[in-house]
Design a protein around this motif. Structure first.
Motif, short mmCIF file in Angstrom:
data_model
loop_
_atom_site.label_atom_id
_atom_site.label_comp_id
_atom_site.label_asym_id
_atom_site.label_seq_id
_atom_site.Cartn_x
_atom_site.Cartn_y
_atom_site.Cartn_z
N THR A 195 -17.66 -27.90 43.54
CA THR A 195 -18.33 -26.78 42.89
C THR A 195 -17.52 -26.42 41.66
O THR A 195 -16.29 -26.32 41.74
CB THR A 195 -18.44 -25.57 43.82
N ILE A 196 -18.17 -26.25 40.53
CA ILE A 196 -17.47 -25.81 39.33
C ILE A 196 -17.93 -24.40 38.98
O ILE A 196 -19.10 -24.06 39.10
CB ILE A 196 -17.69 -26.77 38.14
N ALA A 197 -16.97 -23.59 38.57
CA ALA A 197 -17.25 -22.21 38.17
C ALA A 197 -16.88 -22.09 36.69
O ALA A 197 -15.70 -22.06 36.34
CB ALA A 197 -16.43 -21.23 39.01
N HIS A 198 -17.90 -22.08 35.83
CA HIS A 198 -17.58 -22.02 34.41
C HIS A 198 -18.21 -20.80 33.75
O HIS A 198 -18.80 -19.96 34.40
CB HIS A 198 -17.94 -23.32 33.68
N ILE A 237 -12.13 -24.14 38.76
CA ILE A 237 -12.37 -22.97 37.93
C ILE A 237 -12.31 -23.35 36.46
O ILE A 237 -11.36 -24.01 36.01
CB ILE A 237 -11.33 -21.88 38.22
N TRP A 238 -13.29 -22.94 35.71
CA TRP A 238 -13.36 -23.13 34.26
C TRP A 238 -13.03 -24.57 33.86
O TRP A 238 -11.97 -24.84 33.26
CB TRP A 238 -12.45 -22.14 33.55
N PRO A 239 -13.91 -25.50 34.15
CA PRO A 239 -13.64 -26.91 33.87
C PRO A 239 -13.72 -27.28 32.40
O PRO A 239 -13.35 -28.40 32.03
CB PRO A 239 -14.73 -27.62 34.65
N ALA A 240 -14.22 -26.38 31.54
CA ALA A 240 -14.33 -26.64 30.09
C ALA A 240 -15.14 -27.91 29.85
O ALA A 240 -16.28 -28.01 30.28
CB ALA A 240 -12.95 -26.70 29.44
N ARG A 241 -14.56 -28.91 29.20
CA ARG A 241 -15.29 -30.13 28.89
C ARG A 241 -15.33 -31.11 30.06
O ARG A 241 -15.86 -32.21 29.93
CB ARG A 241 -14.69 -30.80 27.66
N GLY A 242 -14.76 -30.72 31.19
CA GLY A 242 -14.90 -31.54 32.39
C GLY A 242 -13.84 -32.61 32.56
O GLY A 242 -14.10 -33.61 33.25
N TRP A 243 -12.66 -32.41 31.98
CA TRP A 243 -11.62 -33.44 32.08
C TRP A 243 -11.31 -33.75 33.54
O TRP A 243 -11.31 -34.91 33.96
CB TRP A 243 -10.36 -32.99 31.35
N TYR A 244 -11.07 -32.73 34.35
CA TYR A 244 -10.82 -32.95 35.77
C TYR A 244 -12.11 -33.13 36.56
O TYR A 244 -12.13 -33.82 37.58
CB TYR A 244 -9.98 -31.80 36.36
N THR A 245 -13.19 -32.56 36.10
CA THR A 245 -14.48 -32.73 36.78
C THR A 245 -14.85 -34.20 36.85
O THR A 245 -15.39 -34.68 37.85
CB THR A 245 -15.58 -31.94 36.04
N GLU A 246 -14.56 -34.94 35.78
CA GLU A 246 -14.87 -36.37 35.73
C GLU A 246 -14.11 -37.16 36.81
O GLU A 246 -14.55 -38.23 37.21
CB GLU A 246 -14.50 -36.94 34.36
N ILE A 247 -13.00 -36.62 37.26
CA ILE A 247 -12.20 -37.27 38.29
C ILE A 247 -12.59 -36.77 39.67
O ILE A 247 -12.75 -37.55 40.62
CB ILE A 247 -10.69 -37.03 38.04
N LEU A 248 -12.75 -35.46 39.79
CA LEU A 248 -13.03 -34.86 41.09
C LEU A 248 -14.43 -35.19 41.60
O LEU A 248 -14.61 -35.44 42.80
CB LEU A 248 -12.88 -33.33 40.99
#
Length: 252
Positions: free
Chosen positions: A55-58, A33-44
């Motif tokens: 899936t990201i919900a932004h 939820i709300w990944p912003a600049r993707g700090w955790y997205t880059e890991i996940l």
């Protein structure tokens, strides 16, 4: 790829220990939820790329011309992350994207779809707008029975049994647990992985006085840098295997 700046924040955000605590596995369906600049997205994303699905919900990206400065800011941040994902498919894989902007855009997909729903430092924003319970209820709906909601949030000082205040951006841990349980969750565990005992939680601009925001500018900058990022609660909730659906209600 992860930037050096993002890697430097590992010591405050402890991503490996945090995701192990939330029991995220490579074959899972995960909603961030709300990944912003993707700090955790880059890991996940690379972790789930081959066997699972991220899936990201932004924030909605159509608000780039909105009148509200904050809406324009988050729309721009969301657009930048989407563009990075599109430009680096070999790294991110096929990340799915949704718009989540309650109360207008609250729906996060099919009921019982996700193994994990993860939120990092967002709950204070939903609470500020009176939308914390509605958000929790939607997370509950889209999780599989037995699925886990993992939350990291700036932790307020507990002033008494009935009130808590420590400045902008902080939330009381007992309050978040109460709202989650009202939405149907059970608290499975809590961790001090992301605790910071140096954070007194009484800063002039609240959590935003601390890095990375450093909202006070040059005033007391070295002191805030020495404190580091905020003291954070790390909570793990479970959607029970057997539950009775409850109607949406007024937020406690």
């Amino acid at each position: 790829m992860r930037s050096d700046g993002h890697k430097a924040r590992n010591r405050y955000r402890n991503p490996v220990d945090t995701l192990l605590f939330f029991a995220v596995e490579p074959q899972h369906q995960v909603l961030e939820i709300w990944p912003a600049r993707g700090w955790y997205t880059e890991i996940l994303a690379p972790y789930l790329r081959d066997q699972g699905q991220l899936t990201i919900a932004h924030h909605r990206q159509l608000q780039l011309d909105a009148d509200d400065d904050r809406q324009r800011f988050w729309a721009r941040i969301s657009r930048q992350l989407s563009e990075r994902i599109e430009l680096q498919p070999e790294y991110f894989g096929a990340v799915k994207q949704l718009a989540f902007d309650p109360p207008e855009l609250l729906h996060l997909g099919q009921e019982g779809h996700y193994d994990r729903v993860l939120s990092f430092r967002n709950a204070h924003i939903w609470d500020q707008h009176g939308l914390l319970l509605q958000s929790m209820q939607e997370f509950f709906r889209v999780l599989k029975p037995g699925g886990i909601l993992g939350m990291v949030e700036h932790r307020a000082s507990r002033v008494s049994d009935i009130t808590s205040f420590a400045g902008e951006g902080y939330l009381d841990e007992a309050y978040i647990i109460m709202v989650a349980e009202f939405a149907g969750f059970q608290l499975l565990d809590r961790s001090e992985i992301n605790a910071n005992p140096l954070d007194t939680r009484d800063h002039p601009r609240g959590v935003y006085s601390l890095p990375p925001t450093l909202a006070m500018g040059s005033e007391d900058r070295e002191r805030f840098l020495a404190i580091g990022e905020s003291d954070r609660m790390t909570l793990k909730f479970i959607k029970p295997e057997h539950y009775s659906s409850r109607p949406y209600a007024v937020q406690p």
